[in-house]
Design a protein around this motif. Structure first.
Motif, PDB file in Angstrom:
ATOM      1  N   ASN A  51     -10.887  -6.631   1.223  1.00 15.01           N
ATOM      2  CA  ASN A  51     -12.226  -6.107   1.422  1.00 15.01           C
ATOM      3  C   ASN A  51     -13.273  -7.105   0.954  1.00 15.01           C
ATOM      4  OD1 ASN A  51     -12.210  -5.700  -1.496  1.00 15.01           O
ATOM      5  ND2 ASN A  51     -10.981  -3.872  -1.076  1.00 15.01           N
ATOM      6  N   GLY A  52     -14.548  -6.740   1.127  1.00 16.71           N
ATOM      7  CA  GLY A  52     -15.639  -7.629   0.763  1.00 16.71           C
ATOM      8  C   GLY A  52     -15.781  -8.783   1.730  1.00 16.71           C
ATOM      9  N   PRO A  53     -16.748  -9.640   1.519  1.00 16.49           N
ATOM     10  CA  PRO A  53     -16.937 -10.784   2.430  1.00 16.49           C
ATOM     11  C   PRO A  53     -15.734 -11.714   2.492  1.00 16.49           C
ATOM     12  CG  PRO A  53     -18.883 -10.460   1.048  1.00 16.49           C
ATOM     13  CD  PRO A  53     -17.818  -9.569   0.503  1.00 16.49           C
ATOM     14  N   LEU A  54     -15.016 -11.882   1.372  1.00 14.56           N
ATOM     15  CA  LEU A  54     -13.874 -12.784   1.337  1.00 14.56           C
ATOM     16  C   LEU A  54     -12.617 -12.140   1.908  1.00 14.56           C
ATOM     17  CD1 LEU A  54     -12.903 -15.606   0.482  1.00 14.56           C
ATOM     18  CD2 LEU A  54     -12.427 -14.659  -1.799  1.00 14.56           C
ATOM     19  N   LEU A  55     -12.650 -10.808   2.084  1.00 15.50           N
ATOM     20  CA  LEU A  55     -11.468 -10.051   2.516  1.00 15.50           C
ATOM     21  C   LEU A  55     -10.329 -10.194   1.511  1.00 15.50           C
ATOM     22  CD1 LEU A  55     -12.147 -11.130   6.084  1.00 15.50           C
ATOM     23  CD2 LEU A  55     -11.715  -8.725   5.574  1.00 15.50           C
ATOM     24  N   SER A  56     -10.697 -10.118   0.254  1.00 19.06           N
ATOM     25  CA  SER A  56      -9.732 -10.105  -0.840  1.00 19.06           C
ATOM     26  C   SER A  56     -10.353  -9.425  -2.042  1.00 19.06           C
ATOM     27  CB  SER A  56      -9.323 -11.531  -1.234  1.00 19.06           C
ATOM     28  OG  SER A  56      -8.596 -11.522  -2.455  1.00 19.06           O
ATOM     29  N   ASP A  57      -9.588  -8.503  -2.656  1.00 19.99           N
ATOM     30  CA  ASP A  57     -10.081  -7.882  -3.885  1.00 19.99           C
ATOM     31  C   ASP A  57      -9.713  -8.713  -5.122  1.00 19.99           C
ATOM     32  OD1 ASP A  57      -7.365  -7.461  -4.136  1.00 19.99           O
ATOM     33  OD2 ASP A  57      -7.473  -5.273  -4.219  1.00 19.99           O
ATOM     34  N   GLU A  58      -8.954  -9.805  -4.914  1.00 19.92           N
ATOM     35  CA  GLU A  58      -8.524 -10.712  -5.982  1.00 19.92           C
ATOM     36  C   GLU A  58      -7.721  -9.999  -7.081  1.00 19.92           C
ATOM     37  OE1 GLU A  58     -10.784 -14.326  -6.855  1.00 19.92           O
ATOM     38  OE2 GLU A  58     -12.549 -13.262  -6.137  1.00 19.92           O
ATOM     39  N   GLN A  59      -7.068  -8.912  -6.718  1.00 17.89           N
ATOM     40  CA  GLN A  59      -6.178  -8.221  -7.631  1.00 17.89           C
ATOM     41  C   GLN A  59      -4.726  -8.611  -7.331  1.00 17.89           C
ATOM     42  OE1 GLN A  59      -7.521  -6.417 -10.243  1.00 17.89           O
ATOM     43  NE2 GLN A  59      -9.345  -7.365  -9.363  1.00 17.89           N
ATOM     44  N   TYR A  60      -3.792  -8.076  -8.101  1.00 21.84           N
ATOM     45  CA  TYR A  60      -2.398  -8.516  -8.026  1.00 21.84           C
ATOM     46  C   TYR A  60      -1.483  -7.374  -7.585  1.00 21.84           C
ATOM     47  CZ  TYR A  60      -4.363 -12.258 -10.866  1.00 21.84           C
ATOM     48  OH  TYR A  60      -5.147 -13.286 -11.328  1.00 21.84           O
ATOM     49  N   TYR A  61      -0.557  -7.706  -6.661  1.00 26.29           N
ATOM     50  CA  TYR A  61       0.340  -6.689  -6.121  1.00 26.29           C
ATOM     51  C   TYR A  61       1.726  -7.287  -5.868  1.00 26.29           C
ATOM     52  CZ  TYR A  61      -4.159  -4.471  -5.058  1.00 26.29           C
ATOM     53  OH  TYR A  61      -5.419  -3.946  -5.149  1.00 26.29           O
ATOM     54  N   ASN A  62       2.741  -6.450  -6.003  1.00 31.64           N
ATOM     55  CA  ASN A  62       4.082  -6.767  -5.534  1.00 31.64           C
ATOM     56  C   ASN A  62       4.292  -6.013  -4.227  1.00 31.64           C
ATOM     57  OD1 ASN A  62       6.798  -7.163  -5.042  1.00 31.64           O
ATOM     58  ND2 ASN A  62       7.511  -5.969  -6.801  1.00 31.64           N
ATOM     59  N   LEU A  63       4.462  -6.735  -3.154  1.00 27.63           N
ATOM     60  CA  LEU A  63       4.606  -6.144  -1.829  1.00 27.63           C
ATOM     61  C   LEU A  63       6.061  -5.997  -1.407  1.00 27.63           C
ATOM     62  CD1 LEU A  63       1.888  -8.330  -0.036  1.00 27.63           C
ATOM     63  CD2 LEU A  63       1.562  -6.206  -1.327  1.00 27.63           C
ATOM     64  N   GLY A  64       6.955  -6.485  -2.233  1.00 28.59           N
ATOM     65  CA  GLY A  64       8.353  -6.470  -1.840  1.00 28.59           C
ATOM     66  C   GLY A  64       8.733  -7.635  -0.952  1.00 28.59           C
ATOM     67  N   VAL A  65       7.979  -8.730  -1.040  1.00 34.97           N
ATOM     68  CA  VAL A  65       8.309  -9.917  -0.242  1.00 34.97           C
ATOM     69  C   VAL A  65       9.674 -10.438  -0.687  1.00 34.97           C
ATOM     70  CG1 VAL A  65       7.622 -12.272   0.370  1.00 34.97           C
ATOM     71  CG2 VAL A  65       5.878 -10.492   0.048  1.00 34.97           C
ATOM     72  N   PRO A  66      10.598 -10.665   0.233  1.00 29.03           N
ATOM     73  CA  PRO A  66      11.923 -11.159  -0.175  1.00 29.03           C
ATOM     74  C   PRO A  66      11.823 -12.540  -0.804  1.00 29.03           C
ATOM     75  CG  PRO A  66      11.679 -11.241   2.217  1.00 29.03           C
ATOM     76  CD  PRO A  66      10.497 -10.483   1.690  1.00 29.03           C
ATOM     77  N   PRO A  67      12.782 -12.902  -1.653  1.00 30.43           N
ATOM     78  CA  PRO A  67      12.729 -14.200  -2.336  1.00 30.43           C
ATOM     79  C   PRO A  67      12.882 -15.357  -1.361  1.00 30.43           C
ATOM     80  CG  PRO A  67      14.826 -13.123  -2.751  1.00 30.43           C
ATOM     81  CD  PRO A  67      13.959 -12.117  -2.068  1.00 30.43           C
ATOM     82  N   TYR A  68      12.396 -16.513  -1.783  1.00 31.47           N
ATOM     83  CA  TYR A  68      12.495 -17.730  -0.985  1.00 31.47           C
ATOM     84  C   TYR A  68      13.959 -18.076  -0.731  1.00 31.47           C
ATOM     85  CZ  TYR A  68      12.282 -22.749   0.047  1.00 31.47           C
ATOM     86  OH  TYR A  68      12.447 -23.993   0.619  1.00 31.47           O
ATOM     87  N   ALA A  69      14.312 -18.218   0.540  1.00 29.10           N
ATOM     88  CA  ALA A  69      15.705 -18.459   0.908  1.00 29.10           C
ATOM     89  C   ALA A  69      16.231 -19.781   0.363  1.00 29.10           C
ATOM     90  CB  ALA A  69      15.847 -18.418   2.433  1.00 29.10           C
ATOM     91  N   GLY A  70      15.350 -20.751   0.170  1.00 28.34           N
ATOM     92  CA  GLY A  70      15.771 -22.071  -0.279  1.00 28.34           C
ATOM     93  C   GLY A  70      16.414 -22.085  -1.644  1.00 28.34           C
TER      94      GLY A  70
END
Length: 376
Positions: A219-238
């Motif tokens: 949200n906002g002009p930057l389209l970021s609330d600059e807060q922190y979240y865990n989205l469940g992104v899988p770990p880096y395969a490398g």
């Protein structure tokens, strides 16, 4: 005598009351991007920006005099790296996705875990980072002193007798504050131009602010609330298959003060936890801006999502799974978007990027022996 056309009074009043053109409603919580904030202790000037541009592309500001800022922020790769993980200092790899520096001037928190609070601090951290520039301030400062053109420019811009490395970071930050994009189709639409977005993009905007609820964090002009979240992104395969990536990951775990248990057992990036040492922050990362994302693939802190459509599908499915399930955001719920709605939302996300910002590298000066008077 010429006859005159008489407009009935009721019709005349109706003409006065009618708006020149009906404008679509704009969603609350979003806005066009204005000029970037300029800190009082680092005012802008053309000479400072030019110096910062040269230093941004100059490999002298690194440990081996071969890793400039531009090594991981390539203009023709979205001012980032179009690979999952950014390039690392020779003998290492990096361990996170390289973020674009376009519009970085608007952030109050830099890096994926908000480790730096200003562009000036960010420049220093990147130049000195063990798997990034790996430089030492005194060494880099000494190199600059051997370049006559830099001695002249630092004297002109900062009044330095000899180049000061702190001022180098200030100049780089000033240059980055010129790398902004405020004329995207979305910005023009928010400023009143209904034709700036296609009908599909307008449907996507409605989904963004409504059913998909992207606006909760973007949200906002930057389209970021600059807060922190865990989205469940899988770990880096490398980290499972790349020995160098494994070594770098272990180095980062050790360097950031992990417990022995975390060091030996963690197979994923703890994110904000590294800074806070609060278990509730494991796997959380700062919300990135959605601006200029057309050119900054792949996505997420570890580049595990290849395209903008992959990102929308990921959210539509309620996110993913990683080893930090306990901290996954409750906002991550299935959205129930149809295939056509996914397409509409992707089309809107593309409106957040304007024309690609490209730039030729400047011609850089070279080191020369110091004048005899300076050696005595």
């Amino acid at each position: 005598m010429n006859a005159k056309k008489i407009i009935p009074a009721v019709a005349f009043v109706a003409l006065l009351a009618a708006p020149a053109s009906a404008q679509s409603p704009r969603p609350d919580g979003l806005a066009a991007l204005g000029p970037p904030p300029i800190p009082a202790d680092n005012p802008m000037s053309d000479a400072k920006v030019e110096l910062g541009k040269m230093l941004f592309f100059d490999p002298l500001l690194s440990g081996n005099a071969a890793m400039p800022c531009s090594a991981c922020h390539l203009p023709d790769a979205g001012w980032a790296v179009q690979d999952r993980i950014s390039f690392g200092y020779p003998g290492t790899t990096h361990w996170r996705n390289s973020q674009t520096i376009i519009n970085s001037a608007y952030y109050s928190k830099l890096f994926w875990a908000g480790a730096s609070k200003s562009l000036e601090a960010q420049a220093r951290s990147a130049a000195r980072g063990g798997v990034a520039g790996n430089g030492e301030d005194d060494m880099m400062e000494a190199r600059l002193a051997f370049v006559p053109e830099y001695r002249e420019m630092f004297a002109e811009v900062f009044g330095d007798d000899w180049p000061n490395i702190r001022h180098a970071y200030m100049a780089i930050a000033a240059f980055q504050r010129t790398l902004v994009q405020t004329d995207t189709p979305f910005d023009n639409y928010m400023r009143g131009d209904d034709s700036a977005l296609s009908e599909q993009q307008k449907r996507g905007l409605d989904l963004f602010a409504g059913k998909a609820n992207c606006i909760a964090c973007h949200n906002g002009p930057l389209l970021s609330d600059e807060q922190y979240y865990n989205l469940g992104v899988p770990p880096y395969a490398g980290w499972e298959e790349d020995e160098l990536a494994q070594i770098t990951f272990r180095f980062e775990l050790y360097a950031k003060g992990s417990t022995e248990e975390l060091y030996r057992n963690t197979k994923d990036d703890p994110g904000l936890y590294f800074r806070s040492k609060d278990k509730r922050h494991k796997g959380k990362f700062r919300t990135p801006s959605l601006r200029y994302t057309k050119y900054t693939f792949p996505y997420m802190h570890n580049g595990m999502l290849e395209t903008l459509r992959d990102v929308v599908v990921f959210y539509n499915e309620g996110g993913g799974e990683n080893e930090f399930a306990a901290t996954k955001s409750p906002l991550m719920q299935p959205l129930g978007l149809s295939d056509s709605e996914v397409d509409d939302l992707v089309a809107f996300l593309e409106s957040l990027s304007g024309e690609e910002i490209l730039m030729d590298e400047p011609e850089l000066p070279v080191m020369q022996p110091l004048p005899a008077a300076a050696q005595n």
